[in-house]
Design an enzyme around this catalytic site. Structure first.
Site, mmCIF file in Angstrom:
data_model
loop_
_atom_site.group_PDB
_atom_site.id
_atom_site.type_symbol
_atom_site.label_atom_id
_atom_site.label_comp_id
_atom_site.label_asym_id
_atom_site.label_seq_id
_atom_site.Cartn_x
_atom_site.Cartn_y
_atom_site.Cartn_z
ATOM 1 N N LYS A 25 0.827 -1.199 0.000
ATOM 2 C CA LYS A 25 0.000 0.000 0.000
ATOM 3 C C LYS A 25 0.869 1.261 0.000
ATOM 4 O O LYS A 25 0.674 2.178 -0.799
ATOM 5 C CB LYS A 25 -0.930 -0.006 1.220
ATOM 6 C CG LYS A 25 -1.928 1.138 1.213
ATOM 7 C CD LYS A 25 -2.640 1.256 2.545
ATOM 8 C CE LYS A 25 -3.664 0.162 2.720
ATOM 9 N NZ LYS A 25 -5.027 0.628 2.549
ATOM 10 N N ARG A 95 -3.360 2.793 8.888
ATOM 11 C CA ARG A 95 -3.666 1.494 8.262
ATOM 12 C C ARG A 95 -2.427 0.642 8.110
ATOM 13 O O ARG A 95 -1.328 1.155 7.953
ATOM 14 C CB ARG A 95 -4.213 1.679 6.842
ATOM 15 C CG ARG A 95 -5.489 2.448 6.736
ATOM 16 C CD ARG A 95 -5.748 2.693 5.248
ATOM 17 N NE ARG A 95 -6.548 3.872 5.047
ATOM 18 C CZ ARG A 95 -7.860 3.844 4.826
ATOM 19 N NH1 ARG A 95 -8.486 2.698 4.748
ATOM 20 N NH2 ARG A 95 -8.532 4.965 4.670
ATOM 21 N N GLY A 104 -7.938 -7.475 4.889
ATOM 22 C CA GLY A 104 -8.720 -7.489 6.129
ATOM 23 C C GLY A 104 -8.079 -8.226 7.290
ATOM 24 O O GLY A 104 -8.691 -8.362 8.342
ATOM 25 N N MET A 106 -5.343 -7.434 8.973
ATOM 26 C CA MET A 106 -4.764 -6.583 10.015
ATOM 27 C C MET A 106 -5.712 -5.407 10.275
ATOM 28 O O MET A 106 -6.791 -5.341 9.726
ATOM 29 C CB MET A 106 -3.370 -6.151 9.596
ATOM 30 C CG MET A 106 -2.383 -7.299 9.729
ATOM 31 S SD MET A 106 -0.747 -6.847 9.272
ATOM 32 C CE MET A 106 -0.850 -6.673 7.538
ATOM 33 N N ARG A 362 -3.538 -1.536 -6.048
ATOM 34 C CA ARG A 362 -2.685 -2.721 -5.886
ATOM 35 C C ARG A 362 -3.086 -3.720 -6.966
ATOM 36 O O ARG A 362 -4.177 -3.614 -7.539
ATOM 37 C CB ARG A 362 -2.860 -3.343 -4.504
ATOM 38 C CG ARG A 362 -4.277 -3.783 -4.231
ATOM 39 C CD ARG A 362 -4.435 -4.334 -2.823
ATOM 40 N NE ARG A 362 -5.862 -4.530 -2.525
ATOM 41 C CZ ARG A 362 -6.343 -4.828 -1.339
ATOM 42 N NH1 ARG A 362 -5.546 -4.958 -0.326
ATOM 43 N NH2 ARG A 362 -7.626 -4.991 -1.143
ATOM 44 N N HIS A 480 -15.008 -8.991 2.003
ATOM 45 C CA HIS A 480 -13.835 -9.757 2.388
ATOM 46 C C HIS A 480 -13.924 -11.230 1.979
ATOM 47 O O HIS A 480 -12.991 -11.797 1.405
ATOM 48 C CB HIS A 480 -13.645 -9.622 3.900
ATOM 49 C CG HIS A 480 -12.624 -10.539 4.406
ATOM 50 N ND1 HIS A 480 -12.944 -11.735 4.978
ATOM 51 C CD2 HIS A 480 -11.292 -10.458 4.335
ATOM 52 C CE1 HIS A 480 -11.828 -12.333 5.276
ATOM 53 N NE2 HIS A 480 -10.808 -11.590 4.909
ATOM 54 N N ARG A 644 4.207 -50.431 -12.772
ATOM 55 C CA ARG A 644 4.995 -50.878 -11.617
ATOM 56 C C ARG A 644 4.537 -52.261 -11.166
ATOM 57 O O ARG A 644 3.334 -52.519 -11.049
ATOM 58 C CB ARG A 644 4.817 -49.883 -10.470
ATOM 59 C CG ARG A 644 5.543 -50.338 -9.225
ATOM 60 C CD ARG A 644 5.434 -49.334 -8.119
ATOM 61 N NE ARG A 644 4.103 -49.325 -7.525
ATOM 62 C CZ ARG A 644 3.728 -48.433 -6.605
ATOM 63 N NH1 ARG A 644 4.551 -47.486 -6.221
ATOM 64 N NH2 ARG A 644 2.532 -48.495 -6.080
ATOM 65 N N GLU A 771 13.322 -45.063 -4.389
ATOM 66 C CA GLU A 771 12.528 -44.562 -3.262
ATOM 67 C C GLU A 771 13.170 -44.898 -1.916
ATOM 68 O O GLU A 771 12.539 -44.791 -0.878
ATOM 69 C CB GLU A 771 11.068 -45.040 -3.327
ATOM 70 C CG GLU A 771 10.851 -46.317 -4.050
ATOM 71 C CD GLU A 771 9.410 -46.739 -4.220
ATOM 72 O OE1 GLU A 771 8.481 -46.007 -3.867
ATOM 73 O OE2 GLU A 771 9.226 -47.854 -4.722
ATOM 74 N N SER A 790 12.646 -43.830 -11.802
ATOM 75 C CA SER A 790 11.527 -42.943 -11.486
ATOM 76 C C SER A 790 11.551 -42.727 -9.974
ATOM 77 O O SER A 790 11.483 -43.691 -9.206
ATOM 78 C CB SER A 790 10.217 -43.576 -11.929
ATOM 79 O OG SER A 790 9.155 -42.781 -11.479
ATOM 80 N N CYS A 857 7.545 -39.699 -9.817
ATOM 81 C CA CYS A 857 6.127 -40.070 -9.808
ATOM 82 C C CYS A 857 5.499 -39.950 -8.425
ATOM 83 O O CYS A 857 4.348 -40.304 -8.225
ATOM 84 C CB CYS A 857 5.919 -41.466 -10.385
ATOM 85 S SG CYS A 857 6.737 -42.735 -9.417
ATOM 86 N N TYR A 877 10.997 -35.957 -17.049
ATOM 87 C CA TYR A 877 9.552 -35.745 -16.918
ATOM 88 C C TYR A 877 9.120 -35.723 -15.460
ATOM 89 O O TYR A 877 9.860 -36.169 -14.578
ATOM 90 C CB TYR A 877 8.763 -36.831 -17.671
ATOM 91 C CG TYR A 877 8.862 -38.210 -17.057
ATOM 92 C CD1 TYR A 877 8.005 -38.588 -16.030
ATOM 93 C CD2 TYR A 877 9.819 -39.123 -17.490
ATOM 94 C CE1 TYR A 877 8.100 -39.842 -15.448
ATOM 95 C CE2 TYR A 877 9.919 -40.377 -16.923
ATOM 96 C CZ TYR A 877 9.057 -40.733 -15.893
ATOM 97 O OH TYR A 877 9.150 -41.965 -15.316
HETATM 98 C C1 PEP Z 1 6.243 -43.126 -4.062
HETATM 99 O O1 PEP Z 1 6.630 -43.803 -3.112
HETATM 100 O O2 PEP Z 1 6.585 -41.953 -4.264
HETATM 101 C C2 PEP Z 1 5.314 -43.711 -5.039
HETATM 102 C C3 PEP Z 1 4.950 -43.023 -6.105
HETATM 103 O O3 PEP Z 1 4.793 -44.926 -4.760
HETATM 104 P P1 PEP Z 1 3.593 -45.174 -3.737
HETATM 105 O O4 PEP Z 1 3.016 -43.850 -3.384
HETATM 106 O O5 PEP Z 1 2.640 -46.068 -4.435
HETATM 107 O O6 PEP Z 1 4.309 -45.840 -2.604
HETATM 108 MG MG MG Z 2 6.411 -45.928 -3.148
#
Ligand code: PEP
Ligand code: MG
Length: 898
Positions: A25, A95, A104, A106, A362, A480, A644, A771, A790, A857, A877
């Site tokens: 502001k 203000r 709103g 504060m 703003r 608000h 998987r 993992e 992955s 993933c 990816y």
């Molecule tokens: C993970 O462990 O990140 C995964 C994608 O497998 P899950 O969630 O099925 O264990």
């Molecule tokens: Mg897993």
């Protein structure tokens, strides 16, 4: 160090890019001065004052007093008045103004400087005693609430605050004197009400309302700094990830009055429509009112212009019609501000006796579809370039476009409860609750709730966040609740004035109809309609939205990361393709076993005690799995599909009650006690670290054999039918390369057999999930064999932090409250820890295998911040749930532009 920055009369110490120091502001007030836009003169106490204040045990820097006094003199000189003067008094507003807007959250104190000494002078000057006493009672109300109660740390019970008590006195006074609106009260009425207010303050808070202008000013300043650490500001900061260290600035500014008579007014406007994104000036205004009247939704505001009129407001007077010259001046400022900032602005203005003053500009909050439309339109209008347009849309805002809407058929036959203003997008259904705390508590129990409130109190933010949608009886499109809901892309209907809400009885009434706590309602946020009961919601179809398609096209041209989806069914896969998925990054095959016909074979397999029986049972599953994979591979039309192998602990399939045990025993022809015994023997103390992942395929190779056969036979048959397929077989939870080698061998042998049987060469890959920390540490060894990695960052976070992903909920809130963690590491990747392992594994893997394909993933694959990290470390990816695919596409483009 300079603590106070002046602005006024076309000059300013600060400017727009000093938001960190002056707050949004303050920085923009300075900038508007530099643009020669009329702004009441004033000054800004910097965010550093706030930081120092908290660092020094709530005391101000020594120099502050002098700096404030100097700035005040400049304001007095410009306005030709004097603060505290008995003949010609200056009144001030105090203000808050943080770096990032916190609507709103504060506090504000207006009309500071009215005392028994200055009141007569102001009456003489304005010749309007009624106005002066009205201003005085507003000061008393705000000051008692903000300074004397909240900032003093007094926490009255809900409904028992000093403000509510004064409001109650005011309505009693009006009832007793047959007065309906505040505007019906005369000078003497206000004098009487002020007396009642002052007595109440003395009784409830134990001290007198201060009659000294300086005491009021410093009380106000300190209270605003204190409101940075008020409950609702803290709650909002947490939700919006605003760091505590930022602090707020405080703006002290000359008061201008929109309530001096019919030639005065106040309003709020957006330079474009914040709900649709249309390039139309949009706003609300009220004659003879102060700004709080519009924002707090206490009076239903009038439309700003023709473009803002709706069916409900078409007969109300617009500013365009009532004050055409001022409207033109405002329209002109609108154009200049938008051009100057190259973005949609949210502005506040006041008209005092026919003179226009700008109180704020703003960047305006907008909902998802509006953000997209504005970004694409502004690029086409040459206001911004393509990259800026891509950066303008918060990826999470796309969620709204992907949100369900009410099914039209079910809406047509539904029972309409009431109608209000369409303040937030999409449709939503839930069970009604009447307090923010209830909304939060019910949501924690897993209930979908709609939060219903009389009006839009910022104290409700935690409940608003927990609710599916928000419904209020009062308030306009700029109230608000509307602003907050729009910012979050949450369904919201405001201003349903037919609603008669009783928080005590936990019910609401519309005419004869009563809706009690826990009853279901369904809302259409786009039309502002509320229905009784649960209606069907239909999935969103963003392909209908041309600007969305355009923006996504730009995102796809810009990004280098590929986007895949996690999906187990052909339907999910098709939905994900519609949203732009370029492959499946994770098909969790265990989800396919829960079907009634299959679960029996699965259970038989688990409970067999000989390899022969187990093999028979497993192979019984092969035809089902083959059909599953055919469906998915076909739906993905030659795009890569990572499948998987079986992953979860086996006990997940055999959690059975006595009846189910008996039925199963009957079915497989053994005694129930043997079934129970076998189930007990599979019990594990730590199943997530137990017999799961590739450890299953190692103990029961026939499972791997069956799944590999199903995938590769499906691929062979589809190939023979002329369908393009691209399967990637993924071995889960590998921690040692030897585990990988063991499982890969089985898969390759199956493949050789099938290639012979179908007389073709199969195109497929074998790789692994990463993992476990050990897999990261030995990624070079694994990469010598695997064709792809992955990252399963759900398990990797679990095993790196040692936080059970299923149990973290019980202690995470404490960690977040006490800033021990910056956020939930299962939502946004812990870059410093888990991320370091991921980056290391990528490097180790690629050093020995430059063609190694690498993706992610875990849930983090759909989180914008984590996607930035994935791009930076060179992943190929990210894979996420179908509904997050568009979010990931835009995030990946933004990651390239950062
Ligand atoms: C993970 O462990 O990140 C995964 C994608 O497998 P899950 O969630 O099925 O264990
Ligand atoms: Mg897993």
């Amino acid at each position: 160090m300079k603590y106070v920055y002046n602005f006024g009369d076309g000059k300013a110490d600060g400017k727009a890019d000093m938001k960190n120091l002056l707050g949004g502001k303050g920085a923009n007030l300075a900038e508007m001065n530099l643009l020669d836009i009329p702004v009441p003169p004033g000054f800004t106490l910097t965010t550093e004052v706030c930081t120092e204040y908290y660092k020094n045990n709530k005391s101000f820097p020594n120099e502050l007093d002098n700096e404030v006094r100097d700035c005040l003199s400049s304001v007095e000189a410009i306005m030709n008045t004097k603060f505290g003067d008995e003949n010609n008094p200056l009144l001030l507003s105090v203000r808050s103004g943080a770096r990032q807007s916190m609507p709103g959250m504060m506090e504000t104190v207006l009309n500071v400087g009215l005392t028994s000494k200055t009141i007569p002078g102001l009456i003489k000057k304005t010749n309007n005693p009624r106005f002066v006493y009205d201003a005085y009672r507003r000061l008393i109300t705000m000051y008692a609430d903000v300074v004397m109660e909240k900032a003093a740390g007094i926490e009255p019970k809900e409904g028992n605050g000093i403000r509510q008590k004064m409001e109650h006195h005011l309505s009693t006074y009006k009832n007793e004197n047959n007065l309906i609106n505040d505007t019906d009260l005369s000078e003497n009425d206000w004098i009487a009400v002020i007396d009642i207010f002052k007595n109440e303050i003395k009784t409830t808070l134990g001290s007198d309302f201060p009659d000294d202008h300086n005491a009021q000013l410093w009380g106000g300043i300190e209270a605003v700094f204190k409101s940075w650490n008020g409950a609702r500001a803290i709650s909002y900061r947490k939700i919006e990830n605003i760091p505590e260290e930022w602090g707020t600035a405080v703006n002290v500014q000359t008061m201008v009055f929109g309530n001096t008579g019919e030639n005065s007014a106040t309003g709020v406007a957006f330079t474009r429509n914040p709900a649709t994104g249309e390039n139309k000036f949009f706003g609300e205004w009220l004659t003879n009112a102060q700004g709080e009247d519009v924002v707090a939704g206490l009076r239903t505001p009038n439309p700003l212009n023709e473009d803002t009129k709706t069916n409900e407001t078409k007969n109300l007077p617009s500013l365009e019609e009532s004050m055409p010259d001022i409207y033109n001046e405002l329209y002109n400022i609108r154009t200049r501000l938008e051009k100057h900032y190259s973005d949609m602005q949210d502005i506040e203005f006041t008209i005092e006796d026919g003179k226009l003053w700008m109180l704020q500009t703003r960047v305006g909050k907008r909902n998802g579809s509006a953000a997209i439309k504005m970004a694409v339109d502004m690029m086409n209008e040459n206001m911004i370039d393509k990259n800026t347009a891509l950066m303008r849309v918060n990826p999470n805002q796309l969620d709204e476009l992907l949100h369900p809407a009410l099914d039209t058929d079910s809406e047509q036959s539904a029972i309409l409860l009431t109608k209000g203003l369409p303040a937030g997008p999409g449709g939503a259904k839930g069970r009604v609750v009447f307090t923010a705390d209830d909304a939060e508590a019910w949501n924690k129990k897993g209930e979908q709730v709609i939060l219903v409130r009389e009006e839009t109190s910022p104290e409700d933010v935690h409940g608003m966040h927990a609710a599916e949608a928000i419904l209020t009886a009062r308030g306009g499109m700029t109230s608000h609740a509307a602003l907050v809901a729009r910012g979050w892309g949450k369904c919201c209907v405001v201003g349903c004035n037919e609603l008669n809400i009783s928080v005590d009885k936990k019910e609401m009434k519309v005419g004869e109809v009563t809706v009690k706590e826990g009853d279901w309602v369904t809302m259409n946020g786009a039309l502002g309609k509320v229905y009784l009961g649960q209606l069907d919601l239909t999935p969103a179809d963003p392909d209908e939205n041309q600007e969305y398609k355009e923006l996504m096209r730009w995102a796809d041209e810009t990004r280098k990361l590929k986007i895949r989806t996690n999906a187990e069914s052909p339907d999910d896969a098709k939905q994900a393709i519609k949203f732009g998925a370029e492959g499946i990054g994770l098909c969790r095959t265990e989800h396919m076993f829960f079907d009634e016909k299959r679960i029996l074979a699965m259970r038989k397999m688990i409970l067999s005690d000989s390899e022969g029986d187990r093999r028979d049972a497993v192979m019984g599953l092969l035809p089902f799995q083959k059909e599953d994979f055919k469906g998915i591979l076909k739906a993905m039309e030659g795009k890569p599909v990572t499948i998987r192998l079986l992953d979860p602990p086996l006990h997940e399939f055999i959690t059975l009650d006595d009846d189910q045990i008996n039925e199963l025993a009957n079915n497989i022809g053994i005694d129930a006690s043997i079934v129970s015994q076998r189930i007990n023997s599979l019990h594990e103390l730590n199943p997530m670290l137990g017999h799961r992942g590739c450890r299953l395929g190692i103990a029961y190779p026939e499972i791997t054999e069956m799944q590999a056969s199903a995938i590769l036979e499906a691929s062979a048959e589809l190939t023979n039918e002329g369908v393009n397929v691209n399967p990637e077989i993924m071995i889960p939870l590998v921690g040692a390369v030897a585990e990988y080698i063991d499982q890969e061998k089985i898969i390759r042998e199956v493949a050789t057999k099938i290639e012979k049987q179908y007389s073709l060469t199969l195109k497929y890959m074998v790789g692994t999930m990463i993992e476990l920390p050990r897999a990261c540490l030995t990624a070079d060894e694994i990469a010598e064999h695997a064709e792809f990695f992955s990252f399963g960052t759900n398990d990797l976070t679990q095993t790196t932090y040692g936080f059970s992903r299923d149990d973290i909920g019980s202690f995470l809130p404490d960690y977040l409250d006490r800033n021990i963690l910056p956020g939930d590491p299962f939502q946004s990747l812990d870059v410093n820890g888990v991320g370091k392992l991921v980056a290391m594994a990528v490097k180790l893997g690629r050093d020995v295998n430059s063609t190694l394909k690498i993706g992610i993933c875990g849930e983090h694959g759909g989180d914008p911040e984590s996607i930035h990290f994935c791009k930076n470390i060179g992943l190929d990816y990210v894979s996420c749930s179908p509904y997050r695919v568009p979010i990931a596409r835009l995030s990946a483009a933004q990651a390239e532009l950062d």
